[in-house]
Design an enzyme around this catalytic site. Structure first.
Site, PDB file in Angstrom:
ATOM      1  N   ALA A  23     -20.460 -59.308  -4.630  1.00 60.37           N
ATOM      2  CA  ALA A  23     -20.135 -60.479  -5.435  1.00 60.37           C
ATOM      3  C   ALA A  23     -19.099 -61.402  -4.774  1.00 60.37           C
ATOM      4  O   ALA A  23     -19.116 -62.616  -4.986  1.00 60.37           O
ATOM      5  CB  ALA A  23     -19.634 -60.030  -6.798  1.00 60.37           C
ATOM      6  N   GLN A 106     -25.987 -57.178  -2.886  1.00 55.95           N
ATOM      7  CA  GLN A 106     -25.962 -56.633  -4.240  1.00 55.95           C
ATOM      8  C   GLN A 106     -26.046 -57.791  -5.231  1.00 55.95           C
ATOM      9  O   GLN A 106     -26.113 -57.574  -6.427  1.00 55.95           O
ATOM     10  CB  GLN A 106     -24.657 -55.863  -4.467  1.00 55.95           C
ATOM     11  CG  GLN A 106     -24.470 -54.696  -3.521  1.00 55.95           C
ATOM     12  CD  GLN A 106     -23.050 -54.132  -3.617  1.00 55.95           C
ATOM     13  OE1 GLN A 106     -22.722 -53.398  -4.527  1.00 55.95           O
ATOM     14  NE2 GLN A 106     -22.216 -54.489  -2.658  1.00 55.95           N
ATOM     15  N   ASP A 109     -27.941 -63.781  -7.242  1.00 51.81           N
ATOM     16  CA  ASP A 109     -27.885 -65.235  -7.399  1.00 51.81           C
ATOM     17  C   ASP A 109     -28.799 -66.030  -6.466  1.00 51.81           C
ATOM     18  O   ASP A 109     -28.908 -67.251  -6.577  1.00 51.81           O
ATOM     19  CB  ASP A 109     -26.434 -65.723  -7.239  1.00 51.81           C
ATOM     20  CG  ASP A 109     -25.799 -65.268  -5.912  1.00 51.81           C
ATOM     21  OD1 ASP A 109     -26.515 -65.143  -4.896  1.00 51.81           O
ATOM     22  OD2 ASP A 109     -24.568 -65.050  -5.894  1.00 51.81           O
ATOM     23  N   HIS A 124     -30.299 -55.391  -5.985  1.00 52.86           N
ATOM     24  CA  HIS A 124     -30.129 -55.390  -7.442  1.00 52.86           C
ATOM     25  C   HIS A 124     -31.017 -56.442  -8.100  1.00 52.86           C
ATOM     26  O   HIS A 124     -30.790 -56.820  -9.243  1.00 52.86           O
ATOM     27  CB  HIS A 124     -28.665 -55.626  -7.826  1.00 52.86           C
ATOM     28  CG  HIS A 124     -27.787 -54.440  -7.528  1.00 52.86           C
ATOM     29  ND1 HIS A 124     -26.416 -54.504  -7.461  1.00 52.86           N
ATOM     30  CD2 HIS A 124     -28.103 -53.145  -7.283  1.00 52.86           C
ATOM     31  CE1 HIS A 124     -25.927 -53.304  -7.180  1.00 52.86           C
ATOM     32  NE2 HIS A 124     -26.926 -52.474  -7.061  1.00 52.86           N
ATOM     33  N   CYS A 132     -42.585 -60.603 -18.345  1.00 56.56           N
ATOM     34  CA  CYS A 132     -42.754 -60.058 -19.686  1.00 56.56           C
ATOM     35  C   CYS A 132     -42.790 -58.534 -19.597  1.00 56.56           C
ATOM     36  O   CYS A 132     -43.509 -57.968 -18.789  1.00 56.56           O
ATOM     37  CB  CYS A 132     -44.051 -60.577 -20.297  1.00 56.56           C
ATOM     38  SG  CYS A 132     -44.507 -59.685 -21.796  1.00 56.56           S
ATOM     39  N   CYS A 154     -42.690 -63.869 -24.637  1.00 56.90           N
ATOM     40  CA  CYS A 154     -43.948 -64.186 -23.982  1.00 56.90           C
ATOM     41  C   CYS A 154     -44.993 -64.537 -25.043  1.00 56.90           C
ATOM     42  O   CYS A 154     -44.846 -64.160 -26.202  1.00 56.90           O
ATOM     43  CB  CYS A 154     -44.385 -62.954 -23.188  1.00 56.90           C
ATOM     44  SG  CYS A 154     -45.953 -63.123 -22.331  1.00 56.90           S
ATOM     45  N   CYS A 156     -47.670 -63.161 -25.423  1.00 53.25           N
ATOM     46  CA  CYS A 156     -48.260 -61.911 -25.921  1.00 53.25           C
ATOM     47  C   CYS A 156     -47.351 -61.205 -26.919  1.00 53.25           C
ATOM     48  O   CYS A 156     -47.720 -60.183 -27.493  1.00 53.25           O
ATOM     49  CB  CYS A 156     -48.580 -60.972 -24.753  1.00 53.25           C
ATOM     50  SG  CYS A 156     -47.146 -60.043 -24.163  1.00 53.25           S
ATOM     51  N   SER A 195     -16.410 -54.326  -3.686  1.00 53.35           N
ATOM     52  CA  SER A 195     -15.408 -53.301  -3.968  1.00 53.35           C
ATOM     53  C   SER A 195     -15.941 -51.923  -3.610  1.00 53.35           C
ATOM     54  O   SER A 195     -15.202 -50.947  -3.651  1.00 53.35           O
ATOM     55  CB  SER A 195     -15.034 -53.338  -5.451  1.00 53.35           C
ATOM     56  OG  SER A 195     -16.185 -53.050  -6.236  1.00 53.35           O
TER      57      SER A 195
HETATM   58  P1  NAD Z   1     -17.009 -56.370  -7.336  1.00 51.41           P
HETATM   59  O1  NAD Z   1     -16.654 -57.432  -8.341  1.00 51.41           O
HETATM   60  O2  NAD Z   1     -16.897 -54.963  -7.761  1.00 51.41           O
HETATM   61  O3  NAD Z   1     -16.092 -56.554  -6.044  1.00 51.41           O
HETATM   62  C1  NAD Z   1     -15.977 -57.787  -5.379  1.00 51.41           C
HETATM   63  C2  NAD Z   1     -14.953 -57.630  -4.270  1.00 51.41           C
HETATM   64  O4  NAD Z   1     -14.978 -58.827  -3.498  1.00 51.41           O
HETATM   65  C3  NAD Z   1     -13.521 -57.424  -4.753  1.00 51.41           C
HETATM   66  O5  NAD Z   1     -12.948 -56.330  -4.055  1.00 51.41           O
HETATM   67  C4  NAD Z   1     -12.818 -58.739  -4.401  1.00 51.41           C
HETATM   68  O6  NAD Z   1     -11.477 -58.555  -4.002  1.00 51.41           O
HETATM   69  C5  NAD Z   1     -13.638 -59.239  -3.248  1.00 51.41           C
HETATM   70  N1  NAD Z   1     -13.679 -60.696  -3.119  1.00 51.41           N
HETATM   71  C6  NAD Z   1     -13.750 -61.645  -4.073  1.00 51.41           C
HETATM   72  N2  NAD Z   1     -13.858 -62.862  -3.534  1.00 51.41           N
HETATM   73  C7  NAD Z   1     -13.827 -62.687  -2.189  1.00 51.41           C
HETATM   74  C8  NAD Z   1     -13.885 -63.561  -1.085  1.00 51.41           C
HETATM   75  N3  NAD Z   1     -14.015 -64.889  -1.239  1.00 51.41           N
HETATM   76  N4  NAD Z   1     -13.823 -63.032   0.159  1.00 51.41           N
HETATM   77  C9  NAD Z   1     -13.690 -61.688   0.349  1.00 51.41           C
HETATM   78  N5  NAD Z   1     -13.631 -60.814  -0.668  1.00 51.41           N
HETATM   79  C10 NAD Z   1     -13.715 -61.303  -1.915  1.00 51.41           C
HETATM   80  O7  NAD Z   1     -18.460 -56.728  -6.804  1.00 51.41           O
HETATM   81  P2  NAD Z   1     -19.535 -55.781  -6.126  1.00 51.41           P
HETATM   82  O8  NAD Z   1     -18.901 -54.744  -5.286  1.00 51.41           O
HETATM   83  O9  NAD Z   1     -20.535 -56.691  -5.521  1.00 51.41           O
HETATM   84  O10 NAD Z   1     -20.220 -55.022  -7.373  1.00 51.41           O
HETATM   85  C11 NAD Z   1     -20.500 -55.646  -8.613  1.00 51.41           C
HETATM   86  C12 NAD Z   1     -21.974 -55.713  -9.001  1.00 51.41           C
HETATM   87  O11 NAD Z   1     -22.232 -56.882  -9.813  1.00 51.41           O
HETATM   88  C13 NAD Z   1     -22.876 -55.912  -7.830  1.00 51.41           C
HETATM   89  O12 NAD Z   1     -24.133 -55.474  -8.129  1.00 51.41           O
HETATM   90  C14 NAD Z   1     -22.831 -57.425  -7.728  1.00 51.41           C
HETATM   91  O13 NAD Z   1     -23.652 -58.021  -6.891  1.00 51.41           O
HETATM   92  C15 NAD Z   1     -23.013 -57.847  -9.176  1.00 51.41           C
HETATM   93  N6  NAD Z   1     -22.516 -59.228  -9.346  1.00 51.41           N
HETATM   94  C16 NAD Z   1     -23.223 -60.217  -8.754  1.00 51.41           C
HETATM   95  C17 NAD Z   1     -22.793 -61.506  -8.790  1.00 51.41           C
HETATM   96  C18 NAD Z   1     -23.618 -62.554  -8.092  1.00 51.41           C
HETATM   97  O14 NAD Z   1     -24.834 -62.410  -8.011  1.00 51.41           O
HETATM   98  N7  NAD Z   1     -22.997 -63.572  -7.535  1.00 51.41           N
HETATM   99  C19 NAD Z   1     -21.584 -61.816  -9.441  1.00 51.41           C
HETATM  100  C20 NAD Z   1     -20.869 -60.784 -10.075  1.00 51.41           C
HETATM  101  C21 NAD Z   1     -21.348 -59.467  -9.990  1.00 51.41           C
END
Ligand code: NAD
Length: 250
Positions: A23, A106, A109, A124, A132, A154, A156, A195
């Site tokens: 994220a 992960q 978006d 993910h 649907c 949907c 259906c 994280s």
């Molecule tokens: P997490 O929120 O657990 O961890 C994100 C980590 O990224 C944190 O440790 C934070 O310090 C770090 N971080 C934040 N901004 C940063 C930057 N600009 N540069 C470097 N580091 C940065 O996220 P995760 O480990 O991806 O797990 C959460 C789950 O939720 C995953 O499946 C994730 O993809 C999903 N999720 C997705 C989105 C999205 O699609 N954009 C947003 C939120 C959560």
């Protein structure tokens, strides 16, 4: 030699790089992550406060409490107008150079594809695809986000859901296999903006047996690195990748 120069050197000497992101890769585009201070799990939202974020994004919530699920999902997961940032664009350049073989994300978006990356494994799933639950008919994301109905339905009579992996659900098997294979073949792994607390995704990196791991994160995270071979760089992933990738000798 400082860490940025070592990172650059690792890229120069590698031929099969894989990027594993979370994220944090999209926070510079304005999408909050889950666990950092400004993350979704730390936002106060009176309306949803009686539920845990894990519940709101779970299979149980979708099944037993779909009105709440879609209200939360529509408020927090609508990324249609969000644009990729320097992290996404730098990775497009690295892929063009022939060195980056795969992005494993992960995130749900779709920003890597929006930026122009080709080989992206979305372990993910993605908010871009919806179907649907009964007849499997496919729907565009606009349908979910603009439908006036509290629960998108949907023709259906089935509920339309996003093709994202919710808590309590298993990851898409084929994408997972391809992602793990890419990591096994890699000689360098970049892990950024995660994280490493969400399993099984976080465990993927244990399949790496190449030369160098570079971890980029805003805050320290728990990850096993080998002194002399691997590096941890603390900072914003977009800023760091922009600085390093646009100066590699391709
Ligand atoms: P997490 O929120 O657990 O961890 C994100 C980590 O990224 C944190 O440790 C934070 O310090 C770090 N971080 C934040 N901004 C940063 C930057 N600009 N540069 C470097 N580091 C940065 O996220 P995760 O480990 O991806 O797990 C959460 C789950 O939720 C995953 O499946 C994730 O993809 C999903 N999720 C997705 C989105 C999205 O699609 N954009 C947003 C939120 C959560």
């Amino acid at each position: 030699m400082d860490k940025m120069n070592r990172f650059k050197e690792f890229i120069n000497e590698s031929e099969n790089i894989v990027f594993f992101g979370g994220a944090g890769v999209s926070t510079e585009s304005g999408i909050p992550d889950f666990r950092s201070k400004e993350g979704l799990y730390n936002q106060k939202d009176i309306h949803f406060d009686k539920y845990s974020p894990e519940y709101l994004l779970s299979h149980s919530c979708l099944k037993m409490n779909p009105k709440v699920f879609f209200e939360f999902y529509r408020q927090k997961m609508d990324v249609r107008n969000i644009q990729p940032n320097a992290a996404h664009f730098s990775l497009v350049e690295l892929e063009k150079s022939g060195k980056l073989k795969a992005i494993i994300t992960q995130n749900i978006d779709g920003l890597h594809q929006k930026a122009g990356s080709d080989v992206v494994y979305e372990i993910h799933g993605t908010t871009k695809e919806n179907y649907c639950m009964q007849c499997k008919r496919e729907y565009l994301e606009d349908y979910i986000f603009t439908s006036k109905a509290e629960i998108p339905m949907c023709k259906c009579g089935g509920i339309i859901r996003p093709r994202v992996t919710l808590y309590e659900e298993t990851l898409p098997e084929q994408v997972v296999n391809e992602a793990i294979l890419a990591i096994r073949k890699a000689d360098m792994l970049i892990v950024a903006g995660t994280s490493l607390q969400v399993y099984p995704a976080a465990g993927f990196i244990h399949n790496f047996s190449g030369n160098h791991i570079v971890v980029i994160n805003k805050e320290p995270i728990e990850v096993k690195l080998e002194r002399g071979k691997d590096i941890f760089i603390q900072g914003a992933v977009g800023e760091i990748l922009k600085q390093v990738i646009f100066i590699i000798d391709t």
